[in-house]
Motif scaffolding. Sequence first.
Motif, PDB file in Angstrom:
ATOM      1  N   THR A   1       1.960   3.819   4.581  1.00  0.00           N
ATOM      2  CA  THR A   1       2.955   3.156   5.418  1.00  0.00           C
ATOM      3  C   THR A   1       3.750   2.137   4.618  1.00  0.00           C
ATOM      4  OG1 THR A   1       1.549   3.458   7.350  1.00  0.00           O
ATOM      5  CG2 THR A   1       3.261   1.775   7.505  1.00  0.00           C
ATOM      6  N   VAL A   2       3.065   1.352   3.815  1.00  0.00           N
ATOM      7  CA  VAL A   2       3.752   0.353   2.979  1.00  0.00           C
ATOM      8  C   VAL A   2       4.676   1.048   1.982  1.00  0.00           C
ATOM      9  CG1 VAL A   2       3.382  -1.411   1.204  1.00  0.00           C
ATOM     10  CG2 VAL A   2       1.964  -1.388   3.260  1.00  0.00           C
TER      11      VAL A   2
ATOM     12  N   GLY B   1       6.037   4.036   2.222  1.00  0.00           N
ATOM     13  CA  GLY B   1       7.156   4.625   2.955  1.00  0.00           C
ATOM     14  C   GLY B   1       8.179   3.588   3.372  1.00  0.00           C
ATOM     15  N   ALA B   2       7.711   2.412   3.776  1.00  0.00           N
ATOM     16  CA  ALA B   2       8.629   1.340   4.158  1.00  0.00           C
ATOM     17  C   ALA B   2       9.443   0.865   2.962  1.00  0.00           C
ATOM     18  CB  ALA B   2       7.852   0.179   4.768  1.00  0.00           C
TER      19      ALA B   2
ATOM     20  N   CYS C   1      -3.860   5.360   4.914  1.00  0.00           N
ATOM     21  CA  CYS C   1      -2.753   5.310   5.880  1.00  0.00           C
ATOM     22  C   CYS C   1      -1.950   4.018   5.727  1.00  0.00           C
ATOM     23  CB  CYS C   1      -3.278   5.433   7.301  1.00  0.00           C
ATOM     24  SG  CYS C   1      -3.895   7.067   7.692  1.00  0.00           S
ATOM     25  N   LEU C   2      -2.635   2.902   5.538  1.00  0.00           N
ATOM     26  CA  LEU C   2      -1.948   1.629   5.363  1.00  0.00           C
ATOM     27  C   LEU C   2      -1.069   1.641   4.117  1.00  0.00           C
ATOM     28  CD1 LEU C   2      -1.559  -1.359   6.222  1.00  0.00           C
ATOM     29  CD2 LEU C   2      -3.445  -1.889   4.667  1.00  0.00           C
TER      30      LEU C   2
END
Length: 54
Positions: free
Chosen positions: A38-39, A41-42, A34-35
Motif C-alpha cells: 500500500t505504501v 503503491g501510494a 499488504c502494508l
Amino acid sequence: MIVVGCFSWSCFMVLQGITLKSYPAELAMTAWICLLATVEGAIVALLMERIPHF
C-alpha cells in the motif's frame, strides 16, 4: 512483460517460503506485505501525478 511478471511472482513465493521458516507468524507477515504494498503503491501514484505528461 509476462515473463518478467511470472519470474517476479515466483521469486516472491520462494522468498516468502524461506521467510516463513524463520518467521512462523503467517498472518503478521501477510499484514506487513499488504502494508508495504500500500505504501509503495501510494508513492508510485503520487509520483505519477506529479510528473507532467507530454
